[in-house]
Design a protein around this motif. Structure first.
Motif, mmCIF file in Angstrom:
data_model
loop_
_atom_site.group_PDB
_atom_site.id
_atom_site.type_symbol
_atom_site.label_atom_id
_atom_site.label_comp_id
_atom_site.label_asym_id
_atom_site.label_seq_id
_atom_site.Cartn_x
_atom_site.Cartn_y
_atom_site.Cartn_z
ATOM 1 N N ILE A 83 33.976 33.273 29.927
ATOM 2 C CA ILE A 83 34.772 34.463 30.207
ATOM 3 C C ILE A 83 36.201 34.007 30.471
ATOM 4 O O ILE A 83 36.431 33.107 31.274
ATOM 5 N N VAL A 84 37.147 34.647 29.801
ATOM 6 C CA VAL A 84 38.569 34.379 30.024
ATOM 7 C C VAL A 84 39.182 35.677 30.563
ATOM 8 O O VAL A 84 39.115 36.711 29.893
ATOM 9 N N PRO A 85 39.765 35.651 31.791
ATOM 10 C CA PRO A 85 40.392 36.865 32.314
ATOM 11 C C PRO A 85 41.751 37.097 31.648
ATOM 12 O O PRO A 85 42.613 36.225 31.673
ATOM 13 N N VAL A 86 41.917 38.263 31.032
ATOM 14 C CA VAL A 86 43.162 38.584 30.322
ATOM 15 C C VAL A 86 43.782 39.832 30.946
ATOM 16 O O VAL A 86 43.133 40.888 31.033
ATOM 17 N N LYS A 87 45.020 39.695 31.361
ATOM 18 C CA LYS A 87 45.746 40.811 31.991
ATOM 19 C C LYS A 87 46.014 41.908 30.961
ATOM 20 O O LYS A 87 46.416 41.630 29.836
ATOM 21 N N ASN A 109 47.462 36.480 27.318
ATOM 22 C CA ASN A 109 47.992 36.869 28.623
ATOM 23 C C ASN A 109 46.961 36.628 29.725
ATOM 24 O O ASN A 109 46.598 37.533 30.461
ATOM 25 N N THR A 110 46.493 35.366 29.852
ATOM 26 C CA THR A 110 45.463 35.063 30.847
ATOM 27 C C THR A 110 46.059 35.042 32.254
ATOM 28 O O THR A 110 47.248 34.755 32.434
ATOM 29 N N GLU A 111 45.209 35.353 33.225
ATOM 30 C CA GLU A 111 45.648 35.351 34.616
ATOM 31 C C GLU A 111 44.444 35.085 35.508
ATOM 32 O O GLU A 111 43.367 35.632 35.282
ATOM 33 N N LYS A 112 44.641 34.249 36.527
ATOM 34 C CA LYS A 112 43.553 33.972 37.472
ATOM 35 C C LYS A 112 43.526 35.088 38.512
ATOM 36 O O LYS A 112 44.472 35.268 39.264
ATOM 37 N N PRO A 113 42.442 35.865 38.548
ATOM 38 C CA PRO A 113 42.364 36.962 39.520
ATOM 39 C C PRO A 113 41.997 36.450 40.917
ATOM 40 O O PRO A 113 41.385 35.397 41.063
ATOM 41 N N LEU A 141 32.190 32.147 37.684
ATOM 42 C CA LEU A 141 32.338 32.170 39.138
ATOM 43 C C LEU A 141 32.177 30.791 39.766
ATOM 44 O O LEU A 141 32.766 30.509 40.811
ATOM 45 N N SER A 142 31.403 29.906 39.144
ATOM 46 C CA SER A 142 31.185 28.572 39.710
ATOM 47 C C SER A 142 32.409 27.673 39.554
ATOM 48 O O SER A 142 32.506 26.635 40.198
ATOM 49 N N ARG A 143 33.377 28.094 38.744
ATOM 50 C CA ARG A 143 34.548 27.251 38.486
ATOM 51 C C ARG A 143 35.829 27.747 39.165
ATOM 52 O O ARG A 143 36.913 27.313 38.814
ATOM 53 N N GLY A 144 35.711 28.626 40.114
ATOM 54 C CA GLY A 144 36.931 29.122 40.734
ATOM 55 C C GLY A 144 36.702 29.638 42.127
ATOM 56 O O GLY A 144 35.578 29.825 42.568
ATOM 57 N N GLU A 145 37.804 29.824 42.829
ATOM 58 C CA GLU A 145 37.768 30.409 44.164
ATOM 59 C C GLU A 145 38.165 31.863 44.032
ATOM 60 O O GLU A 145 39.341 32.172 43.811
ATOM 61 N N TYR A 146 37.202 32.736 44.135
ATOM 62 C CA TYR A 146 37.452 34.169 44.006
ATOM 63 C C TYR A 146 36.730 34.900 45.128
ATOM 64 O O TYR A 146 35.709 34.437 45.607
ATOM 65 N N THR A 147 37.239 36.058 45.480
ATOM 66 C CA THR A 147 36.461 37.001 46.269
ATOM 67 C C THR A 147 35.681 37.799 45.238
ATOM 68 O O THR A 147 36.262 38.336 44.294
ATOM 69 N N THR A 148 34.364 37.856 45.395
ATOM 70 C CA THR A 148 33.522 38.474 44.375
ATOM 71 C C THR A 148 32.808 39.707 44.922
ATOM 72 O O THR A 148 32.258 39.676 46.025
ATOM 73 N N VAL A 149 32.840 40.759 44.123
ATOM 74 C CA VAL A 149 32.246 42.026 44.521
ATOM 75 C C VAL A 149 31.266 42.472 43.437
ATOM 76 O O VAL A 149 31.676 42.771 42.317
ATOM 77 N N GLY A 150 29.992 42.502 43.770
ATOM 78 C CA GLY A 150 28.979 43.021 42.862
ATOM 79 C C GLY A 150 28.973 44.539 42.938
ATOM 80 O O GLY A 150 29.074 45.106 44.031
ATOM 81 N N VAL A 151 28.894 45.175 41.791
ATOM 82 C CA VAL A 151 28.960 46.631 41.724
ATOM 83 C C VAL A 151 27.712 47.159 41.019
ATOM 84 O O VAL A 151 27.374 46.694 39.929
#
Length: 187
Positions: A83-87, A109-113, A141-151
Protein backbone atom coordinates in the motif's frame (compact mmCIF):
# COMPACT_ATOMS: atom_id res chain seq x y z
CA UNK A 1 -6.20 -21.24 11.91
CA UNK A 2 -6.70 -20.44 8.21
CA UNK A 3 -9.97 -22.37 8.20
CA UNK A 4 -11.26 -20.46 11.26
CA UNK A 5 -10.39 -17.16 9.62
CA UNK A 6 -11.99 -18.18 6.31
CA UNK A 7 -15.23 -19.26 8.01
CA UNK A 8 -15.45 -16.03 10.02
CA UNK A 9 -14.61 -13.94 6.94
CA UNK A 10 -17.42 -15.56 4.96
CA UNK A 11 -20.01 -15.29 7.75
CA UNK A 12 -19.42 -11.59 8.51
CA UNK A 13 -18.92 -10.54 4.89
CA UNK A 14 -22.27 -12.16 3.98
CA UNK A 15 -24.01 -10.31 6.82
CA UNK A 16 -22.44 -7.01 5.69
CA UNK A 17 -23.58 -7.58 2.11
CA UNK A 18 -27.19 -7.77 3.35
CA UNK A 19 -27.10 -4.17 4.64
CA UNK A 20 -29.27 -1.71 2.74
CA UNK A 21 -27.78 1.46 1.23
CA UNK A 22 -29.78 3.48 3.78
CA UNK A 23 -28.38 1.46 6.73
CA UNK A 24 -24.83 1.88 5.45
CA UNK A 25 -25.30 5.62 4.96
CA UNK A 26 -26.84 6.20 8.41
CA UNK A 27 -24.36 4.03 10.34
CA UNK A 28 -21.42 5.48 8.38
CA UNK A 29 -22.61 9.01 9.20
CA UNK A 30 -22.71 8.15 12.94
CA UNK A 31 -19.22 6.65 12.78
CA UNK A 32 -17.82 9.70 10.95
CA UNK A 33 -19.35 12.00 13.58
CA UNK A 34 -17.69 9.96 16.35
CA UNK A 35 -14.36 10.09 14.52
CA UNK A 36 -14.54 13.88 14.08
CA UNK A 37 -14.96 14.32 17.84
CA UNK A 38 -11.73 12.42 18.63
CA UNK A 39 -8.68 14.27 19.92
CA UNK A 40 -6.49 12.44 17.38
CA UNK A 41 -8.37 14.17 14.57
CA UNK A 42 -7.93 17.58 16.17
CA UNK A 43 -4.25 17.00 16.99
CA UNK A 44 -3.07 15.54 13.67
CA UNK A 45 -2.89 16.97 10.18
CA UNK A 46 -2.45 13.98 7.82
CA UNK A 47 -4.80 11.03 7.40
CA UNK A 48 -5.05 7.87 5.31
CA UNK A 49 -8.65 6.94 4.47
CA UNK A 50 -9.88 4.10 2.25
CA UNK A 51 -12.57 3.93 -0.41
CA UNK A 52 -15.50 1.73 0.71
CA UNK A 53 -15.70 -1.72 -0.91
CA UNK A 54 -18.55 -4.26 -0.73
CA UNK A 55 -20.63 -2.43 1.90
CA UNK A 56 -17.76 -1.29 4.13
CA UNK A 57 -18.23 1.75 6.35
CA UNK A 58 -18.03 4.83 4.14
CA UNK A 59 -15.55 7.45 5.32
CA UNK A 60 -16.34 9.72 2.38
CA UNK A 61 -18.17 12.26 4.64
CA UNK A 62 -14.99 12.31 6.74
CA UNK A 63 -12.94 13.17 3.62
CA UNK A 64 -15.02 16.31 3.07
CA UNK A 65 -14.83 17.36 6.73
CA UNK A 66 -11.05 16.83 6.93
CA UNK A 67 -10.44 18.77 3.71
CA UNK A 68 -12.64 21.67 4.97
CA UNK A 69 -10.56 21.71 8.17
CA UNK A 70 -7.37 22.10 6.09
CA UNK A 71 -6.10 18.57 6.79
CA UNK A 72 -4.11 16.45 4.35
CA UNK A 73 -5.88 13.28 3.17
CA UNK A 74 -4.40 10.28 1.37
CA UNK A 75 -5.91 7.13 -0.08
CA UNK A 76 -4.10 3.80 -0.51
CA UNK A 77 -2.71 2.90 -3.93
CA UNK A 78 -1.86 -0.78 -4.31
CA UNK A 79 1.53 -1.26 -5.89
CA UNK A 80 2.46 -4.94 -6.16
CA UNK A 81 1.83 -6.32 -2.66
CA UNK A 82 2.21 -2.95 -0.94
CA UNK A 83 0.00 0.00 0.00
CA UNK A 84 1.34 3.42 -0.96
CA UNK A 85 -0.43 6.42 0.66
CA UNK A 86 -1.10 9.06 -2.01
CA UNK A 87 -2.37 12.53 -1.12
CA UNK A 88 -5.55 13.59 -2.95
CA UNK A 89 -7.40 16.89 -3.06
CA UNK A 90 -10.58 15.56 -4.68
CA UNK A 91 -12.34 12.23 -4.97
CA UNK A 92 -12.24 12.84 -8.74
CA UNK A 93 -8.54 11.89 -8.54
CA UNK A 94 -9.53 8.27 -7.80
CA UNK A 95 -10.12 5.55 -10.37
CA UNK A 96 -10.64 1.76 -10.28
CA UNK A 97 -7.52 -0.11 -9.22
CA UNK A 98 -6.80 -3.33 -7.32
CA UNK A 99 -9.99 -5.46 -7.16
CA UNK A 100 -11.91 -2.55 -8.70
CA UNK A 101 -11.50 -0.40 -5.56
CA UNK A 102 -11.14 3.31 -6.27
CA UNK A 103 -7.60 4.51 -5.59
CA UNK A 104 -5.26 7.30 -6.72
CA UNK A 105 -4.17 6.96 -10.35
CA UNK A 106 -0.46 7.53 -9.65
CA UNK A 107 2.01 7.37 -6.78
CA UNK A 108 3.62 10.75 -7.52
CA UNK A 109 2.15 12.57 -4.52
CA UNK A 110 2.98 10.17 -1.66
CA UNK A 111 2.71 11.29 1.94
CA UNK A 112 3.27 9.57 5.29
CA UNK A 113 0.02 9.89 7.26
CA UNK A 114 -0.13 10.36 11.03
CA UNK A 115 -3.47 8.59 11.39
CA UNK A 116 -4.49 5.54 9.37
CA UNK A 117 -8.13 4.43 9.12
CA UNK A 118 -8.23 0.69 8.54
CA UNK A 119 -11.14 -1.29 7.08
CA UNK A 120 -11.70 -4.91 8.02
CA UNK A 121 -14.06 -7.84 7.89
CA UNK A 122 -13.96 -8.15 11.70
CA UNK A 123 -12.23 -6.68 14.76
CA UNK A 124 -12.01 -8.09 18.26
CA UNK A 125 -12.02 -6.63 21.78
CA UNK A 126 -8.19 -6.54 21.79
CA UNK A 127 -8.25 -4.47 18.56
CA UNK A 128 -6.98 -7.23 16.29
CA UNK A 129 -8.28 -7.17 12.74
CA UNK A 130 -9.40 -9.76 10.22
CA UNK A 131 -8.98 -8.46 6.68
CA UNK A 132 -9.53 -10.00 3.28
CA UNK A 133 -6.43 -12.18 3.61
CA UNK A 134 -3.97 -10.35 1.34
CA UNK A 135 -1.89 -8.91 4.20
CA UNK A 136 -1.71 -5.43 2.61
CA UNK A 137 -2.57 -3.49 5.78
CA UNK A 138 -0.51 -5.76 8.07
CA UNK A 139 2.58 -5.16 5.91
CA UNK A 140 1.91 -1.42 5.70
CA UNK A 141 1.22 -0.95 9.41
CA UNK A 142 4.22 -3.03 10.53
CA UNK A 143 6.60 -0.64 8.76
CA UNK A 144 5.59 2.66 10.28
CA UNK A 145 4.60 4.62 13.33
CA UNK A 146 0.95 5.50 12.90
CA UNK A 147 -2.08 6.01 15.06
CA UNK A 148 -4.42 3.35 13.70
CA UNK A 149 -8.19 3.34 13.79
CA UNK A 150 -10.19 0.28 12.77
CA UNK A 151 -13.58 1.16 11.34
CA UNK A 152 -16.54 -1.24 11.18
CA UNK A 153 -20.22 -1.79 11.85
CA UNK A 154 -20.93 -3.05 15.36
CA UNK A 155 -21.87 -6.59 14.26
CA UNK A 156 -18.34 -6.93 12.87
CA UNK A 157 -16.87 -6.79 16.39
CA UNK A 158 -16.30 -10.24 17.90
CA UNK A 159 -14.95 -11.23 21.30
CA UNK A 160 -11.73 -12.79 20.02
CA UNK A 161 -10.16 -13.40 16.62
CA UNK A 162 -7.65 -16.12 15.76
CA UNK A 163 -4.34 -14.22 15.73
CA UNK A 164 -1.09 -15.05 13.94
CA UNK A 165 2.35 -13.50 14.64
CA UNK A 166 2.16 -11.17 11.61
CA UNK A 167 -1.27 -9.74 12.58
CA UNK A 168 -1.00 -6.08 13.62
CA UNK A 169 -3.63 -4.72 16.02
CA UNK A 170 -5.03 -1.20 15.68
CA UNK A 171 -5.02 1.39 18.48
CA UNK A 172 -8.74 2.00 18.37
CA UNK A 173 -11.85 0.37 16.88
CA UNK A 174 -14.89 2.52 16.14
CA UNK A 175 -18.37 1.32 15.26
CA UNK A 176 -21.69 3.15 15.32
CA UNK A 177 -22.29 1.86 18.88
CA UNK A 178 -18.92 1.73 20.63
CA UNK A 179 -15.28 2.70 20.75
CA UNK A 180 -12.71 0.13 21.84
CA UNK A 181 -9.19 1.16 22.84
CA UNK A 182 -6.16 -1.11 23.14
CA UNK A 183 -5.23 -1.34 26.81
CA UNK A 184 -1.72 0.05 26.33
CA UNK A 185 -2.98 2.99 24.26
CA UNK A 186 -4.14 6.02 26.23
CA UNK A 187 -6.22 8.00 23.73
Amino acid sequence: MKEKKATLRHKIREKRLLLSAKEIEEKSRLICEKILSLEIVKENSSFLLYYPFKNEVSLLPLFDALKKAGKSVSFPKVSGKEIVPVKVNSLNELSPGYMGILEPKETANTEKPSVVFVPGIAFDLKCYRLGYGGGFYDRFLSRGEYTTVGVCFDFQIVEELPVEPFDVPVNLVISEKRTIRRKEWNY
